[in-house]
Design a protein around this motif. Structure first.
Motif, short mmCIF file in Angstrom:
data_model
loop_
_atom_site.label_atom_id
_atom_site.label_comp_id
_atom_site.label_asym_id
_atom_site.label_seq_id
_atom_site.Cartn_x
_atom_site.Cartn_y
_atom_site.Cartn_z
N TYR A 130 0.82 -1.21 0.00
CA TYR A 130 0.00 0.00 0.00
C TYR A 130 0.85 1.26 0.00
O TYR A 130 0.37 2.34 -0.32
CB TYR A 130 -0.93 0.00 1.21
CG TYR A 130 -2.32 -0.54 0.92
CD1 TYR A 130 -3.46 0.20 1.24
CD2 TYR A 130 -2.50 -1.78 0.32
CE1 TYR A 130 -4.73 -0.28 0.97
CE2 TYR A 130 -3.76 -2.27 0.05
CZ TYR A 130 -4.87 -1.53 0.37
OH TYR A 130 -6.13 -2.01 0.10
N ALA A 131 2.12 1.13 0.37
CA ALA A 131 3.05 2.26 0.31
C ALA A 131 3.89 2.24 -0.97
O ALA A 131 4.81 3.04 -1.14
CB ALA A 131 3.98 2.23 1.53
N GLY A 132 3.58 1.32 -1.88
CA GLY A 132 4.31 1.23 -3.13
C GLY A 132 5.66 0.56 -3.01
O GLY A 132 6.53 0.74 -3.88
N ILE A 133 5.86 -0.23 -1.96
CA ILE A 133 7.14 -0.90 -1.73
C ILE A 133 6.98 -2.41 -1.90
O ILE A 133 6.35 -3.06 -1.06
CB ILE A 133 7.68 -0.59 -0.32
CG1 ILE A 133 7.84 0.92 -0.13
CG2 ILE A 133 9.02 -1.31 -0.08
CD1 ILE A 133 8.22 1.33 1.30
N ILE A 203 5.90 2.64 8.30
CA ILE A 203 4.56 2.80 7.73
C ILE A 203 3.54 2.64 8.84
O ILE A 203 3.34 1.56 9.39
CB ILE A 203 4.29 1.77 6.62
CG1 ILE A 203 5.46 1.75 5.61
CG2 ILE A 203 2.98 2.11 5.89
CD1 ILE A 203 5.37 0.63 4.61
N GLN A 211 -3.09 6.00 6.91
CA GLN A 211 -1.75 5.52 6.57
C GLN A 211 -0.78 6.68 6.36
O GLN A 211 -1.09 7.68 5.74
CB GLN A 211 -1.80 4.67 5.30
CG GLN A 211 -0.44 4.19 4.83
CD GLN A 211 -0.52 3.24 3.66
OE1 GLN A 211 -1.30 2.29 3.69
NE2 GLN A 211 0.23 3.50 2.61
N THR A 213 3.63 7.17 5.58
CA THR A 213 4.94 6.58 5.35
C THR A 213 6.02 7.60 5.66
O THR A 213 5.96 8.74 5.19
CB THR A 213 5.09 6.11 3.89
OG1 THR A 213 4.06 5.17 3.58
CG2 THR A 213 6.45 5.47 3.67
N GLY A 245 9.54 2.86 -3.30
CA GLY A 245 8.33 3.52 -2.79
C GLY A 245 8.22 4.97 -3.22
O GLY A 245 7.12 5.52 -3.29
N LYS A 246 9.35 5.61 -3.50
CA LYS A 246 9.33 7.01 -3.93
C LYS A 246 8.73 7.15 -5.33
O LYS A 246 8.20 8.20 -5.68
CB LYS A 246 10.74 7.58 -3.91
CG LYS A 246 11.38 7.60 -2.53
CD LYS A 246 12.82 8.07 -2.58
CE LYS A 246 13.44 8.05 -1.18
NZ LYS A 246 14.88 8.46 -1.20
N ALA A 249 4.63 4.73 -5.13
CA ALA A 249 3.54 5.05 -4.19
C ALA A 249 2.27 5.36 -4.99
O ALA A 249 2.23 6.31 -5.76
CB ALA A 249 3.94 6.23 -3.32
N TRP A 250 1.26 4.54 -4.81
CA TRP A 250 0.05 4.64 -5.61
C TRP A 250 -1.16 5.11 -4.83
O TRP A 250 -2.14 5.59 -5.40
CB TRP A 250 -0.29 3.29 -6.23
CG TRP A 250 -0.46 2.19 -5.21
CD1 TRP A 250 0.51 1.38 -4.72
CD2 TRP A 250 -1.67 1.83 -4.52
NE1 TRP A 250 0.00 0.52 -3.77
CE2 TRP A 250 -1.34 0.77 -3.62
CE3 TRP A 250 -2.99 2.29 -4.56
CZ2 TRP A 250 -2.29 0.18 -2.79
CZ3 TRP A 250 -3.92 1.69 -3.73
CH2 TRP A 250 -3.58 0.65 -2.86
N LYS A 251 -1.10 4.97 -3.51
CA LYS A 251 -2.27 5.30 -2.69
C LYS A 251 -2.36 6.82 -2.56
O LYS A 251 -1.54 7.46 -1.91
CB LYS A 251 -2.15 4.65 -1.31
CG LYS A 251 -3.47 4.57 -0.57
CD LYS A 251 -3.33 3.69 0.66
CE LYS A 251 -4.69 3.44 1.31
NZ LYS A 251 -5.36 4.63 1.77
#
Length: 506
Positions: A130-133, A203, A211, A213, A245-246, A249-251
């Motif tokens: 959820y954090a794109g990681i 996170i 949420q 990060t 994640g940088k 990150a999609w959320k």
């Protein structure tokens, strides 16, 4: 096996109620007892059988409400008290990933109690996602390792981790439940040879509307936790994948992200607005204040022939009327030649679901507005007396309807087609969720009045309310709520007003 109930060890997932498994939801809907943890979201608790015994054994990081040994015994006790019953043990994440589900299962085996395990989505994988990681990535990490961050050795009270081997590990390291110890963990890993520049991410409250990060490195972990006030529940992920994640990150930070809203509509009506508010980022606590049921056999369907205009003042009235009409052996042909009036657009839309188009809808979507519109249809003689051409009006309402319409339309008749029953009380888990909410959403005066009866107003964190209609607004203000009212008496208008309010606030 003895005549015991059946225990289900269910993983509730990481927080987002949409990540609960279908099997888990099915069991909760049939459960006789639900034994649940602190991190289970109110939305998931709301899926449980409304008649189930709800038992909170939640644990805070430094305070165990119920000791694990007592939880183990409770499960056996409930299995004995509910022969043939369903006992749901609802745990955050997955019951067998640092959830102590194995200990509970062993206790059940020893007592001769049958059980099933319903796996849940572990936060170790889902929260980074959820954090794109990604926890693994070709060319960066070919393995990942899930580590408890708070289990201490009994001999010396220190963390029982093999720091030497963890420091040499080339894969992704994921620490659960370790924020309070992370400064120590990071320093020990560096001491044992891990690169102090290793990227990591904290996170918080992953997969929920709250949420967050926070990025750091191994050498800055401790100071970052203090500076950014990182708090549990949170996971820590270390390794080269964190840098992804940088980019990945999609959320999105949605308009209502981080807001907890209480929706007080009747259960069968709440799902529409709940879905819309959730899609906009809010955490929604469905808290129906009223229940409705049709009033059967209180009128003669043959009498419909005596009326020219049928006036509906709520969606409940529409549903109850047509449910009973069809159950009586009639159908919509009995309405042939009659004019249909609706108090507003929501009720008009509900009528259209039954194939009925409205002839009259007031611009002012209130009972008074409807009454004035229908009154304007009544022709007057030159002497002011009622004409023989006066339309015969039938009002289709609930048992709590006031006399506004009858005062404006003294010639009208009224059928009570449904009754409204107030919810007697709130379960404790829901009361706690409601009291911490950012705002309450009211769609009717009856919802306001009953909310005041069953809640502890003095314990509310916020007195902000979003209302449909002036009458609802007035009722909320009477009880000291700050009110924001929709421009129109529609759900579209209400949702728009909620978004506008929080957009301006930010």
């Amino acid at each position: 096996m003895a005549n015991f109930g059946h225990v289900y060890l269910i993983g509730a997932g990481p927080g987002d109620p949409g990540l609960l498994t279908i099997r888990g939801k099915e069991i909760l809907e049939r459960a006789d007892v639900v034994v649940y943890d602190r991190l289970v979201s109110p939305a998931i608790l709301g899926m449980c059988n409304s008649k189930a015994k709800m038992v909170d054994v939640g644990k805070m990081p430094t305070h165990h409400k119920v000791k694990q040994s007592e939880i183990n015994k409770l499960l056996v006790q409930f299995a004995q008290e509910y022969p043939q019953g369903i006992i749901a043990r609802l745990k955050g994440g997955d019951p067998f990933v640092f959830g102590r589900g194995g200990e509970e299962a062993l206790e059940l085996v020893a007592a001769g109690v049958e059980f099933d395990v319903v796996p849940g989505i572990t936060s170790a994988i889902s929260v980074p996602a959820y954090a794109g990681i990604p926890v693994s990535h070709r060319g960066i990490a070919t393995s990942f390792h899930i580590i408890t961050g708070h289990e201490k050795a009994e001999s010396n009270g220190e963390l029982s981790l093999d720091f030497e081997n963890l420091a040499k590990c080339q894969g992704t390291l994921i620490f659960l439940m370790g924020i309070a110890n992370m400064d120590f963990i990071a320093k020990r890993l560096v001491e044992c040879g891990k690169d102090p520049k290793t990227p990591l991410a904290f996170i918080e409250k992953g997969t929920t509307p709250y949420q967050r990060t926070v990025m750091a490195t191994l050498e800055t972990a401790g100071e970052t936790i203090v500076r950014e006030n990182v708090t549990a529940p949170a996971i820590t992920i270390m390794g080269g994948v964190v840098e992804l994640g940088k980019t990945l990150a999609w959320k999105k930070n949605l308009p209502l992200s981080g807001k907890r809203l209480v929706v007080t509509r009747a259960a069968k009506q709440a799902s529409g607005i709940t879905a819309r508010l959730t899609a906009l980022g809010a955490e929604v606590i469905e808290t129906p204040m009223i229940e409705t049921r049709a009033v059967e056999g209180s009128f003669n369907w043959a009498d419909l022939a005596n009326f020219d205009v049928l006036a509906f003042t709520s969606t409940n009235g529409v549903e109850s009327f047509f449910t009973q009409l069809l159950a009586s052996g009639n159908d919509i042909r009995v309405l042939a030649g009659k004019k249909i009036a609706s108090v507003g657009k929501i009720t008009e839309k509900k009528l259209l679901e039954y194939g009925i188009r409205c002839d009259y809808v007031p611009e002012d979507h209130t009972g008074e507005g409807l009454g004035k519109l229908l009154a304007s249809l009544i022709p007057q003689s030159t002497e002011g007396a009622t004409s023989h051409l006066t339309p015969r009006i039938l009002l289709l309402q609930g048992n709590l309807a006031d006399d506004t319409l009858l005062k404006l339309l003294p010639q009208a008749n009224r059928w009570v087609v449904y009754e409204t029953l107030p919810v007697a009380e709130l379960p404790e888990w829901k009361r706690e969720a409601v009291e911490s909410a950012d705002a309450i959403v009211f769609a009717s005066t009856s919802a306001v009045e009953n909310f005041v009866q069953v809640s502890r107003l003095s314990s509310l964190v916020s007195r902000l309310s979003f209302c449909i209609g002036r009458m609802t607004e007035s009722a909320a203000q009477k009880h000291g709520f700050e009110t924001v009212t929709s421009d129109e008496t529609t759900m579209d208008s209400l949702v728009k007003k909620i978004v506008e309010f929080y957009t301006k606030e930010s």
